[in-house]
Enzyme design. Structure first.
Site, PDB file in Angstrom:
ATOM      1  N   GLU A  81       0.894  -1.210  -0.092  1.00 20.87           N
ATOM      2  CA  GLU A  81      -0.083   0.111  -0.046  1.00 20.87           C
ATOM      3  C   GLU A  81       0.946   1.323   0.012  1.00 20.87           C
ATOM      4  OE1 GLU A  81      -2.507  -0.725   3.501  1.00 20.87           O
ATOM      5  OE2 GLU A  81      -4.011  -1.796   2.009  1.00 20.87           O
ATOM      6  N   GLU A 112       7.343 -21.934   7.592  1.00 27.38           N
ATOM      7  CA  GLU A 112       7.785 -21.111   8.609  1.00 27.38           C
ATOM      8  C   GLU A 112       8.598 -21.799   9.599  1.00 27.38           C
ATOM      9  OE1 GLU A 112       4.781 -21.246  12.017  1.00 27.38           O
ATOM     10  OE2 GLU A 112       3.706 -20.781  10.361  1.00 27.38           O
TER      11      GLU A 112
END
EC number: 4.2.1.126
Length: 274
Positions: A81, A112
């Site tokens: 953004e 992960e």
């Protein structure tokens, strides 16, 4: 103090399947109201981080967000953004998620748990000591994040962590640990809920305050936003019209000619001063 995973503690609510829809919604909202207060307590640490990021970015440094699952997605979201909102190149705030872009939509098995992969990805981006590496993990234990922070710090790179458990492993690897203690989740262990909401708030606070400090906002307006749709062109046009006292069509022509509110306003002032 022994490390306790508050994020895995039983919910304060039980027999959820027996509740009405209204009760479920009200109870979730009751829990969500705790998030902003938990974030408020973390403001001194967030301030400490931002004041160290800004001078680094003025010298060409970047921000890297690292996380897995929800935490990784929120980092990628905040990074993505920055270009449209503040007109910055996408290379300045970078979101890395365990398992790569596939993991934005689908879980990637064991991604992960790789202690080395995060640092390898940072090296692929040429990470250096002007950069800042921010690890995000509700549990505070994600190996992908822990390993990346540990290696980055060992190389003299500024590190920070965002977690929902006090005294967590990632906090021990961070120069600036940010701990947002929101308590047990409404659905036990579902850290996409309060922890995710708090992470989003903190990432907004970090990136927005950094961009304001870097001069990407004027007054209270996004004067460097990208004009990627009609809504943003209209918003930018009204900004230019208000700032310069022009009519709408004049302001729109000037905006589209120069590509951003700031450039349009600067060009107008330059032409008037000749």
């Amino acid at each position: 103090m022994a490390f306790v995973k508050i994020t895995e503690q039983p919910s304060l609510y039980d027999n959820l399947e027996e509740k009405s829809v209204r009760e479920i919604l009200q109870d979730i909202n009751t829990e969500d109201q705790k998030v902003a207060l938990a974030v408020q307590k973390a403001i001194p640490q967030i301030e400490k981080l931002v004041t160290q990021i800004v001078p680094r970015m003025k010298q060409g440094g970047r921000i890297f967000y690292l996380g897995a699952g929800t935490s990784g997605r929120l980092g990628v979201l905040d990074a993505s953004e920055i270009p449209p909102t503040f007109g910055m190149p996408p290379s300045l705030v970078i979101g890395l998620i365990a398992g790569g872009d596939t993991a934005l939509r689908n879980p990637v098995e064991n991604a992960e748990d790789d202690m080395n992969r995060g640092w390898e990805e940072l090296q692929e981006h040429g990470v250096n000591n002007l950069d800042t590496v921010i690890g995000i993990a509700a549990s505070g234990t994600t190996p992908y994040v822990v390993g990346a922070l540990r290696a980055a710090r060992a190389h003299g790179i500024l590190t920070a962590s965002i977690s929902s458990n006090p005294d967590s492993p990632i906090a021990h690897e961070a120069d600036v640990p940010i701990e947002m203690i929101v308590g047990p989740e409404f659905v036990t262990g579902s850290s996409r809920m309060k922890s995710g909401t708090g992470q989003k708030m903190i990432l907004n606070m970090i990136s927005t305050s950094v961009m304001i400090q870097l001069g990407r906002v004027k007054g209270n307006r996004m004067v460097n936003m990208q004009l990627t749709n009609q809504k943003l062109v209209d918003r930018g046009t009204r900004m230019v019209a208000d700032e310069l006292g022009l009519d709408y069509e004049q302001a729109k022509r000037l905006l589209l000619l120069h590509g951003s509110v700031k450039k349009a306003v600067d060009a107008w002032h330059t032409s008037q001063n000749k």
